[in-house]
Design an enzyme around this catalytic site. Sequence first.
Site, PDB file in Angstrom:
ATOM      1  CE  LYS A   1      32.236  37.276  44.209  1.00 59.74           C
ATOM      2  NZ  LYS A   1      33.204  38.398  44.431  1.00 59.74           N
TER       3      LYS A   1
ATOM      4  CE1 TYR B   1      29.635  42.015  46.476  1.00 58.51           C
ATOM      5  CE2 TYR B   1      28.521  41.530  44.406  1.00 58.51           C
ATOM      6  CZ  TYR B   1      29.396  41.168  45.420  1.00 58.51           C
ATOM      7  OH  TYR B   1      30.022  39.947  45.375  1.00 58.51           O
TER       8      TYR B   1
ATOM      9  CG  ASN C   1      36.856  37.659  44.044  1.00 55.32           C
ATOM     10  OD1 ASN C   1      35.687  37.487  43.700  1.00 55.32           O
ATOM     11  ND2 ASN C   1      37.190  38.477  45.030  1.00 55.32           N
TER      12      ASN C   1
ATOM     13  CG  HIS D   1      29.637  36.906  48.407  1.00 50.78           C
ATOM     14  ND1 HIS D   1      30.090  38.154  48.779  1.00 50.78           N
ATOM     15  CD2 HIS D   1      28.680  36.560  49.321  1.00 50.78           C
ATOM     16  CE1 HIS D   1      29.418  38.545  49.856  1.00 50.78           C
ATOM     17  NE2 HIS D   1      28.556  37.599  50.196  1.00 50.78           N
TER      18      HIS D   1
ATOM     19  CD  GLU E   1      26.108  39.002  52.246  1.00 50.05           C
ATOM     20  OE1 GLU E   1      26.757  40.041  52.046  1.00 50.05           O
ATOM     21  OE2 GLU E   1      26.640  37.872  52.283  1.00 50.05           O
TER      22      GLU E   1
HETATM   23  P1  GDP Z   1      35.286  40.030  49.717  1.00 48.08           P
HETATM   24  O1  GDP Z   1      34.492  40.126  50.997  1.00 48.08           O
HETATM   25  O2  GDP Z   1      36.588  39.294  49.886  1.00 48.08           O
HETATM   26  O3  GDP Z   1      34.466  39.462  48.572  1.00 48.08           O
HETATM   27  O4  GDP Z   1      35.729  41.519  49.292  1.00 48.08           O
HETATM   28  P2  GDP Z   1      35.000  42.951  49.352  1.00 48.08           P
HETATM   29  O5  GDP Z   1      33.738  42.885  50.175  1.00 48.08           O
HETATM   30  O6  GDP Z   1      36.036  43.949  49.739  1.00 48.08           O
HETATM   31  O7  GDP Z   1      34.627  43.250  47.823  1.00 48.08           O
HETATM   32  C1  GDP Z   1      33.496  42.671  47.210  1.00 48.08           C
HETATM   33  C2  GDP Z   1      33.884  42.228  45.826  1.00 48.08           C
HETATM   34  O8  GDP Z   1      34.215  43.379  45.040  1.00 48.08           O
HETATM   35  C3  GDP Z   1      35.139  41.347  45.759  1.00 48.08           C
HETATM   36  O9  GDP Z   1      34.909  39.995  46.051  1.00 48.08           O
HETATM   37  C4  GDP Z   1      35.558  41.567  44.311  1.00 48.08           C
HETATM   38  O10 GDP Z   1      34.754  40.809  43.397  1.00 48.08           O
HETATM   39  C5  GDP Z   1      35.256  43.057  44.121  1.00 48.08           C
HETATM   40  N1  GDP Z   1      36.424  43.897  44.447  1.00 48.08           N
HETATM   41  C6  GDP Z   1      36.958  44.137  45.694  1.00 48.08           C
HETATM   42  N2  GDP Z   1      38.007  44.971  45.622  1.00 48.08           N
HETATM   43  C7  GDP Z   1      38.134  45.299  44.314  1.00 48.08           C
HETATM   44  C8  GDP Z   1      39.039  46.152  43.598  1.00 48.08           C
HETATM   45  O11 GDP Z   1      39.943  46.779  44.173  1.00 48.08           O
HETATM   46  N3  GDP Z   1      38.856  46.229  42.233  1.00 48.08           N
HETATM   47  C9  GDP Z   1      37.859  45.560  41.587  1.00 48.08           C
HETATM   48  N4  GDP Z   1      37.757  45.703  40.245  1.00 48.08           N
HETATM   49  N5  GDP Z   1      37.001  44.743  42.218  1.00 48.08           N
HETATM   50  C10 GDP Z   1      37.134  44.609  43.570  1.00 48.08           C
END
Ligand code: GDP
Length: 139
Positions: free
Chosen positions: A9, A49, A112, A115, A126
Amino acid sequence: MQKTFSIIKPDAVASGKAGKILSLLEDNGFRIVALRMTKLSTSQAEGFYAVHAERPFYRSLVTFMTEGPVVLMALEREDAVKKLREVMGATNPANAAEGTVRKLYAESIERNAIHGSDAPETAAQELAYFFTTVELNQL
Ligand code: GDP
């Protein structure tokens, strides 16, 4: 052998951690099948997303993912989808295990570092979103 999709990222590319992350992935048995550095457009990030469109952090996530260059990767190893999720660590770096990419390099739950597809079906979607069939099968 299984393929999965990953993105280094914008936070991790900007802080100069792309090489260290690639190295960690290779050390964990992943072969790099396809790789491209690019800057995502808003519509590319929104589409990628789309599953999160109703979440409160969606606009912020799209803005973050388009703020600078990313590294798109097709990765291969045995049990690749599950193993990549292990190497990535928890979404929130505060909960990520020692030695994981997110524990080492993530700044916050949003910024973070990496991905990784969350299931084989998602990985196929994807990979096809960013790479051609030729790119995925030529090397
Ligand atoms: P992943 O599969 O671990 O990447 O997590 P998710 O699919 O739940 O979320 C996609 C991405 O959205 C995450 O990697 C973060 O960059 C972002 N994200 C997820 N949860 C949060 C949140 O509670 N707050 C914010 N600001 N970003 C989030």
